[in-house]
Each structure stands twice: as structure tokens, then as C-alpha cells.
Enzyme design. Structure first.
Site, PDB file in Angstrom:
ATOM      1  N   ASN A 388       0.811  -1.210   0.000  1.00  0.00           N
ATOM      2  CA  ASN A 388       0.000   0.000   0.000  1.00  0.00           C
ATOM      3  C   ASN A 388       0.849   1.266   0.000  1.00  0.00           C
ATOM      4  O   ASN A 388       1.008   1.920  -1.028  1.00  0.00           O
ATOM      5  CB  ASN A 388      -0.932   0.003   1.219  1.00  0.00           C
ATOM      6  CG  ASN A 388      -2.069  -0.973   1.088  1.00  0.00           C
ATOM      7  OD1 ASN A 388      -3.062  -0.698   0.426  1.00  0.00           O
ATOM      8  ND2 ASN A 388      -1.936  -2.131   1.723  1.00  0.00           N
ATOM      9  N   ASP A 389       1.395   1.596   1.146  1.00  0.00           N
ATOM     10  CA  ASP A 389       2.077   2.874   1.319  1.00  0.00           C
ATOM     11  C   ASP A 389       3.299   3.022   0.419  1.00  0.00           C
ATOM     12  O   ASP A 389       3.604   4.120  -0.037  1.00  0.00           O
ATOM     13  CB  ASP A 389       2.494   3.049   2.779  1.00  0.00           C
ATOM     14  CG  ASP A 389       1.305   2.918   3.724  1.00  0.00           C
ATOM     15  OD1 ASP A 389       0.218   3.414   3.356  1.00  0.00           O
ATOM     16  OD2 ASP A 389       1.463   2.322   4.798  1.00  0.00           O
ATOM     17  N   VAL A 390       4.009   1.922   0.161  1.00  0.00           N
ATOM     18  CA  VAL A 390       5.248   2.006  -0.623  1.00  0.00           C
ATOM     19  C   VAL A 390       4.980   2.200  -2.108  1.00  0.00           C
ATOM     20  O   VAL A 390       5.919   2.396  -2.884  1.00  0.00           O
ATOM     21  CB  VAL A 390       6.123   0.751  -0.406  1.00  0.00           C
ATOM     22  CG1 VAL A 390       6.528   0.639   1.056  1.00  0.00           C
ATOM     23  CG2 VAL A 390       5.420  -0.517  -0.870  1.00  0.00           C
TER      24      VAL A 390
END
Length: 462
Positions: A388-390
Site C-alpha cells: 500500500n504505502d510504498v
């Protein structure tokens, strides 16, 4: 005998350093661990030869440690490895704190010892206790016993932490003056314990990989301080190696997240992956495009290059073996498959590398972020598995995003993106990902392992 034991220490230190050098690459990591473990065995033998011991207690300690440690290490799932790293690291810090307490008692409350013994013992007591209790909180957050979101006292948090640190140092000074009551060392350990808990509780789940590394460095420094107090060369050298390497790793991970260590300690962000509606977290109505295993298989079968981006979702689903099988099948169809590894993907440093190595994925196929980012623009299909965040382009485009400035994998530059997720929940940072709504992105919902297996079956039918 003393000369011989110092010779063994020198051998052990050489093995420590040589083993550590092996950890710079996945091909030599296992051997590096084995060499360093041999070094620790040599250091242990040297220490036992140098000092008179109650051999019954030594034997009991070795048996208890073996019975608890070996089965735990062998049976732990790869998804739970970050928790085990945090727990084992905490145990090290706790052991150092107990050593400091023991030194206080056996030295007659530092009545007849050199000043440096009292100073290093109290330093070890404070830092070891902070590391132990902080690691337990990190374990609880990773195990989801505690909420992943920041839990703190708001603006008063740093004031309280500062007062606790000042009180712990003050009690340490009283304990180190010589002949003091045992109450003072008890207060040191209790105040440091509360400080360790309150330092880690306000740190959000998104920062947990950095926190684990930081606590590991603290444990190493406390062990080195205890080694100075005990005149134990092995503890000094091993502790400094752990402290130095942990500090370097902490800095590198903070850079990879575009975060500063003081900002992380001051209270991180991230709620552990909350649910989001189809409209995202800004209230704007957006839709996602769903796909099927059959369509995903067709896209990848006729691609020249496919990049797999693994994340914690792959770890949770234990999908690494299924991913390896799919990649092998794509290779037989002439498709080149690479893996893009972000430094903080997962819940600890190197989490994705460990999982993929377990599935016998070729080391040559694992590409670090700097090496793979230029490849996305030339990639036909990027398969994002629970990351998700990466992969969040808001880190580049949205100055108001909590992760703005964090280096990410340039997944959105790919010609086509397929995201495997159970739902539209956010990542551990708790922020929405615009990649999911992009025109060239398709969502394949479901358990990652099952979804990849379905794609593999469709590939076989092509």
C-alpha cells in the site's frame, strides 16, 4: 588461562565482523549468520573459562534458554517474524537491566567500586529497561494485541517523557553515589520501564520497522555499557557492533521513509490499516476497476516484462510460494519477471527478501528500489500484492499527505497495474492510495494466495 581467553575473544570478534559482512547480500546472509553464531559460541566459552561460576545455575540457564528459544524460532511463521525480532531484542535489553541490578547488589551498592562502574551500570539499567518495555509494546502493536494507531498524551507527551527521563537519571545518580538503598535502583528500573512504554505507544504502525531497529540499537549500547561495568570484552565489542549497525540501519530506514528519527520518537502516524470507502479519504467520489483472474492471466501472458511488488498482504496470505509458481510459469512463456523490493515493505527490514528467499526466488530477480524504479515505465504489467504505502503516488504529488516526500516504487508509471487486495482498506500509514483509482489500474479482490493460484491456473489454460 587469561591469555588464552583473550585469544578466544579476538577470534570471536573476528568471526562477528566477518559474519556481519556476510549480511550485506542475500547469497551470503545464511553463512554470515552461521559464522557470527560460531563467534558467539567462542565468546561464551571464553567467558565461562575466565570466571568462576555456579555451574548448576549456568546449566539451568542454558537448558531453559534452549527449551524456550529453539522451538519458538523454528515454529514461528514468517508473517510473525517481526514480532519475534522485537520480542527477542526486548529480552536482550531486559537481561542487561537485570545485570545492572545484580552489579548494584554484588558491589555493595557501588560502595567500593570505580566511578565508571556505577555510571555504566546505571546507563545499562535505564537503556536496557527502556528497550525491554518498548520492545514489548512494539510486539503488542505488531501482534495486534495493542492498536496500531498512535496512543499518547497529546501535546503533554514529550513533557511527560522528559520528566520521566530526568527522574530516572536522578534516581540513577542517587543509586550510583555508593552505599545507597536498593530502593533507588528499583526506581530507576520502574521509571525507565514507564518511559519505554510511553515512548513507543504514541508511535504509529507505519513507523514500526524503524522502531524495531532503533530498539535493537539501544539494546546493543546497553550491553556494551554493561560489558564495561563487568570488564567483559565480549559484551563490549558485541554490544558496540549491534549498537553501531542498528543505528546505521535505523538512519537508512528513516531516510527511506523521508522521516527523521526525532519525528518518529515524537509520535508517528498510521492507524494500522483502517477501512476506506470507495470515495477515498478526501470525500471525493471515485470508482475502482475490478478484474478477474482470467483477465489478469491474459495481460501477463502476453507481456514482455512483469514486475511483482510484494507487501505485507503477501506475508499475511503466505502467498510467496504461489507467486514463485506463477513466475516460473510466466518464464516458460517468455515473460521476464522481476521483484521490486522497497526498504520498508512489510513489518521489519528485509521482510520481503526473507519471504521470497524462503520460496527459492532467485536473488538476481530481487531488485532494490533505486535499481528497479526506472524499469516501471518499460513494464507491461506490474502486479502489486498487498503493498500500500510504498506504492502510493501521493508521496510525490500531494504536499498535504502524511507520507509526502517518502521515496516510493514508481508503480504508477507502468503501462498496466493489477493490485491484489482483500478490500479497499488503507495501508499501515492509514492514508488512501490514489493508485487504486488510476485509469491503468485494475483491482483483483480476494486472498492473495488464492488469487495468485487462480491466475496460475488460468495461465496454464492459455
Amino acid at each position: 588461562m587469561e591469555t588464552f581467553t583473550y585469544f578466544l575473544y579476538i577470534v570471536a570478534f573476528g568471526l562477528f565482523i566477518y559474519g556481519l559482512s556476510g549480511l550485506t547480500g542475500p547469497r551470503t546472509a545464511v553463512r554470515g549468520n552461521q559464522i557470527a553464531a560460531l563467534g558467539m559460541l567462542v565468546a561464551l566459552v571464553a567467558t565461562l573459562l575466565r570466571i568462576e561460576h555456579n555451574w548448576v545455575l549456568v546449566a539451568v540457564g542454558l537448558v531453559v534458554g534452549t527449551v524456550l528459544g529453539v522451538p519458538s524460532a523454528r515454529q514461528v511463521k514468517m508473517t510473525a517474524m517481526p514480532q519475534m525480532v522485537a520480542l527477542f531484542n526486548g529480552v536482550g535489553g531486559g537481561a542487561v537491566a537485570l545485570i545492572a541490578w545484580s552489579e548494584f547488589r554484588t558491589s555493595g551498592a557501588f560502595a567500593d567500586t570505580a566511578g565508571y562502574v556505577a555510571v555504566t551500570s546505571m546507563f545499562a539499567a535505564i537503556v536496557g529497561s527502556v528497550s525491554f518495555w518498548g520492545s514489548l509494546v512494539a510486539f503488542g502493536k505488531l501482534q495486534e494485541i495493542l492498536p496500531g494507531r498512535p496512543i499518547g498524551l497529546g501535546p503533554a507527551q514529550q513533557v511527560v517523557n522528559g520528566l520521566l527521563l530526568a527522574a530516572a537519571v536522578g534516581c540513577a545518580v542517587m543509586a550510583g553515589l555508593g552505599g545507597a538503598s536498593e530502593l533507588w535502583i528499583g526506581l530507576v528500573l520502574v521509571l525507565a520501564a514507564v518511559l519505554g512504554i510511553l515512548v513507543v505507544l504514541p508511535i504509529g504502525g507505519a513507523d514500526m520497522p524503524v522502531v524495531i531497529s532503533l530498539l535493537n540499537a539501544l539494546t546493543g549500547l546497553s550491553a556494551a555499557a554493561a560489558g564495561l561495568a563487568l570488564d567483559n570484552t565480549a559484551m563490549i565489542v558485541a554490544g558496540m557492533i549491534v549498537g553501531a549497525s542498528g543505528s546505521i540501519l535505523t538512519h537508512q530506514m528513516a531516510v527511506a521513509m523521508n522521516r527523521t528519527i526525532p519525528a518518529i520518537v515524537a509520535g508517528g502516524f498510521g492507524g494500522g490499516g483502517g477501512a476506506l470507502g470507495a470515495g477515498g479519504d478526501d470525500g471525493e467520489e471515485r470508482t475502482v476497476k475490478s478484474t478477474s483472474a482470467a483477465d489478469a492471466a491474459i495481460q501477463m501472458a502476453y507481456a514482455a516484462q512483469v514486475i511483482v511488488v510484494p507487501g505485507y498482504g503477501m506475508a499475511v496470505a503466505q502467498a510467496q510460494h504461489a507467486v514463485k509458481d506463477m513466475a516460473d510459469l510466466l518464464a516458460t512463456k517468455g515473460v521476464e519477471v522481476k521483484y521490486a523490493i522497497h526498504p520498508v515493505a512489510g513489518r521489519m527490514p528485509g521482510h520481503m527478501n526473507v519471504l521470497l528467499a524462503e520460496a527459492d526466488v532467485s536473488y538476481d530477480a530481487l531488485k532494490e528500489m533505486d535499481e528497479i524504479n526506472d524499469e516501471f515505465a518499460r513494464t507491461d504489467v506490474t502486479l502489486v500484492i498487498g503493498a500500500n504505502d510504498v506504492t502510493n503516488p501521493a508521496a510525490r504529488t500531494d504536499p498535504t499527505s502524511p507520507i509526502h516526500g517518502m521515496p516510493i516504487l514508481n508503480v504508477d508509471a507502468s503501462r498496466n497495474v493489477i493490485v491484489l487486495k482483500r478490500s479497499m482498506s488503507s495501508g499501515f500509514a492509514g492514508v488512501d492510495n490514489p493508485l487504486f483509482y488510476a485509469e491503468r489500474t485494475s483491482m483483483l479482490f480476494g486472498d492473495a494466495k488464492k488469487s495468485v493460484a487462480e491466475v496460475t491456473e488460468e495461465l496454464k489454460a492459455l
